[in-house]
Motif scaffolding. Structure first.
Motif, PDB file in Angstrom:
ATOM      1  N   LYS A  54       0.893  -1.239  -0.047  1.00  0.00           N
ATOM      2  CA  LYS A  54      -0.035  -0.020  -0.123  1.00  0.00           C
ATOM      3  C   LYS A  54       0.973   1.281   0.146  1.00  0.00           C
ATOM      4  N   HIS A  55       0.471   2.228  -0.560  1.00  0.00           N
ATOM      5  CA  HIS A  55       1.004   3.770  -0.649  1.00  0.00           C
ATOM      6  C   HIS A  55       0.963   4.410   0.505  1.00  0.00           C
ATOM      7  N   SER A  60      -5.081   9.344   2.139  1.00  0.00           N
ATOM      8  CA  SER A  60      -6.360   8.418   2.047  1.00  0.00           C
ATOM      9  C   SER A  60      -5.998   7.025   2.556  1.00  0.00           C
ATOM     10  N   THR A  61      -4.868   6.489   2.285  1.00  0.00           N
ATOM     11  CA  THR A  61      -4.590   5.183   2.762  1.00  0.00           C
ATOM     12  C   THR A  61      -4.170   5.251   4.009  1.00  0.00           C
ATOM     13  N   LEU A  62      -3.401   6.241   4.655  1.00  0.00           N
ATOM     14  CA  LEU A  62      -3.173   6.364   6.120  1.00  0.00           C
ATOM     15  C   LEU A  62      -4.497   6.350   7.044  1.00  0.00           C
ATOM     16  N   ILE A  63      -5.301   7.124   6.273  1.00  0.00           N
ATOM     17  CA  ILE A  63      -6.754   7.467   6.983  1.00  0.00           C
ATOM     18  C   ILE A  63      -7.288   6.087   7.255  1.00  0.00           C
ATOM     19  N   GLU A  64      -7.544   5.416   6.065  1.00  0.00           N
ATOM     20  CA  GLU A  64      -7.980   4.254   6.077  1.00  0.00           C
ATOM     21  C   GLU A  64      -7.423   3.119   7.139  1.00  0.00           C
ATOM     22  N   LEU A  65      -6.303   3.160   7.066  1.00  0.00           N
ATOM     23  CA  LEU A  65      -5.313   2.316   8.124  1.00  0.00           C
ATOM     24  C   LEU A  65      -5.663   2.691   9.688  1.00  0.00           C
ATOM     25  N   ALA A  66      -5.685   4.109   9.809  1.00  0.00           N
ATOM     26  CA  ALA A  66      -5.977   4.605  11.180  1.00  0.00           C
ATOM     27  C   ALA A  66      -7.352   4.136  11.616  1.00  0.00           C
ATOM     28  N   VAL A  67      -8.303   4.185  10.955  1.00  0.00           N
ATOM     29  CA  VAL A  67      -9.462   3.747  11.175  1.00  0.00           C
ATOM     30  C   VAL A  67      -9.649   2.364  11.411  1.00  0.00           C
ATOM     31  N   LYS A  78      -7.694  15.694  10.057  1.00  0.00           N
ATOM     32  CA  LYS A  78      -7.394  17.048  10.304  1.00  0.00           C
ATOM     33  C   LYS A  78      -6.096  16.943  10.755  1.00  0.00           C
ATOM     34  N   MET A  79      -5.496  16.017  11.555  1.00  0.00           N
ATOM     35  CA  MET A  79      -4.048  15.948  11.900  1.00  0.00           C
ATOM     36  C   MET A  79      -3.077  15.875  10.806  1.00  0.00           C
ATOM     37  N   LEU A  80      -3.501  15.017   9.646  1.00  0.00           N
ATOM     38  CA  LEU A  80      -2.577  14.692   8.677  1.00  0.00           C
ATOM     39  C   LEU A  80      -2.626  15.991   7.632  1.00  0.00           C
TER      40      LEU A  80
END
Length: 158
Positions: A54-55, A60-67, A78-80
């Motif tokens: 994954k990129h 958007s990738t990081l947000i999905e992983l965080a969720v 907001k943080m990103l």
């Protein structure tokens, strides 16, 4: 390294890996630390990068992983979008530089013993036993196990 990883049940896919700037992934990990989810976030990012290709430089990738690990989507978004947690990441980079850390994996024990690179289990066991002997630490743990967090582990003195 791929074969060594397979031997312990870890899959690396270097041939499909997306090389990217990981600064925001590090910021996300620091944010997760404030929520008590640093370990989970770190593990998820590493699996996404090394196994799933994954990129991890993409928001958007990081947000999905965080969720996936239980972080709030809006707070992460907001943080990103900000510079939040940048100072914490830069402080980690500075500390790594002061210790002469230039590659990963790198394990720093008691802020004075270094184990660099991917090592066999026997090397870690031998190194840890040597550190325990040198620092006069006890090898015994409490009945409920040893408590560790993002800041390390407490090993009772003899």
């Amino acid at each position: 390294m791929v074969q060594m990883a397979k031997g312990v049940g870890v899959e690396f896919n270097f041939d499909t890996q997306i090389l990217t700037n990981t600064f925001d992934a590090h910021r996300l990990t620091m944010f997760a630390k404030t929520q008590g989810l640093m370990h989970e976030m770190t593990e998820r990012i590493l699996r996404a990068y090394y196994t799933e290709s994954k990129h991890i430089g993409d928001h958007s990738t990081l947000i999905e992983l965080a969720v996936e690990v239980g972080l709030n989507r809006e707070e992460v978004t907001k943080m990103l979008a900000s510079t939040s947690m940048s100072n914490e990441v830069r402080a980690d980079e500075q500390e790594a530089s002061e210790y002469g850390i230039r590659s990963i994996p790198f394990f720093l024990v008691n802020k004075k013993y270094a184990i660099s690179g991917a090592q066999a289990t026997e090397v870690f066991v031998e190194s840890m036993n040597s550190i325990i002997d040198q620092d006069g630490l006890s090898k015994e743990l409490t009945e409920d196990g040893q408590a560790c967090d993002e800041d390390g582990c407490e090993i009772p003195k003899r």
